[in-house]
Design an enzyme around this catalytic site. Sequence first.
Site, short mmCIF file in Angstrom:
data_model
loop_
_atom_site.label_atom_id
_atom_site.label_comp_id
_atom_site.label_asym_id
_atom_site.label_seq_id
_atom_site.Cartn_x
_atom_site.Cartn_y
_atom_site.Cartn_z
CG LEU A 237 -2.05 -0.99 1.27
CD1 LEU A 237 -2.81 -0.88 2.59
CD2 LEU A 237 -3.01 -0.80 0.10
CG HIS A 238 4.20 1.06 -2.63
ND1 HIS A 238 5.25 0.60 -1.85
CD2 HIS A 238 4.00 0.12 -3.58
CE1 HIS A 238 5.66 -0.57 -2.30
NE2 HIS A 238 4.92 -0.88 -3.36
CG ASP A 239 1.30 6.02 -4.21
OD1 ASP A 239 2.50 5.90 -3.91
OD2 ASP A 239 0.90 6.12 -5.38
#
Length: 303
Positions: A237-239
């Site tokens: 869930l990078h961003d």
Amino acid sequence: MKLIIDTDPGIDDAMAIAYAAAAPELELVGLTTVFGNTHTHQSSRNARYLLHRLGLSVPVAQGARAAWGKAEHNPSSHVHGPEGFGDLVEIPDIGENHATPAAEFLVQMAQEHRDELVICAVGPLTNIADALGLDPEFASNLGRLVIMGGAVFVPGNVSAHAEANIHNDPRAAQAVFQNPPKTVLVGLDATMKTLYQSSDFEALAQHSPDMGGFLRDISEFYLRFYKEVVGVDGCGLHDSTAVIACSHTHMFDLVETGLSVVTDGDRVGATLPDASNPPVQVCRDVDGPAVVELFTRHVASLP
């Protein structure tokens, strides 16, 4: 909290924008677009389409089309699909971009909301560096800059040394770290500990048939990349993790250090501790399950 997301949608960008729309503590006041996962004109179209689906009337200011010193950009179509949304290739072009270019828009919004505005940059840092160059007071006017980028204490994802957003414009990133606003860096050190699996997307779609179903559908391409290329069952869930860090810093283990970026050679894009640059806060660890739960809870509340 007034929030602008500087973005290159992008599947994980779409997830982050959906989270920002759902989180009650965040007031999304604009999107600025940049090259990265897509060409910039695709980023802007995708951003406007997402806002339409979310029922939000928020300005989209288009920004940089290529990295400092380069004339063009090759998007990450192998990761996010040819149009940025996985296997979805027919994306309606809805609405129009704001009349003001991204860097100028960021400067104006920082002046208007002095000390209150948070910018979450989830693409290359070109627009942020351009804004710093436009206004010497931009850094001090900002409440905070939260960056999804870098791999300070762990390996990169586009090379052994570099994370994609920093690698896509290392010169701009270096300029930001030489004169940073109050900054939190949320890199691969944290975001790879927030894996979201196909079962999570299915559960999200059950609770949120429209937006959750859309995110599930476009994520299939992304999840295939992670499984076949990265060897991981699930996507980071990078961003979204960076957007969550804007309001939930207690979930993160932060260390303070200056940073610099390697701008050429075989280690280009590497983000390194550097005591000669002003200190920023670097997320070294995160409560991954708590981030996943918070993301799901808020996005599941959408239609």
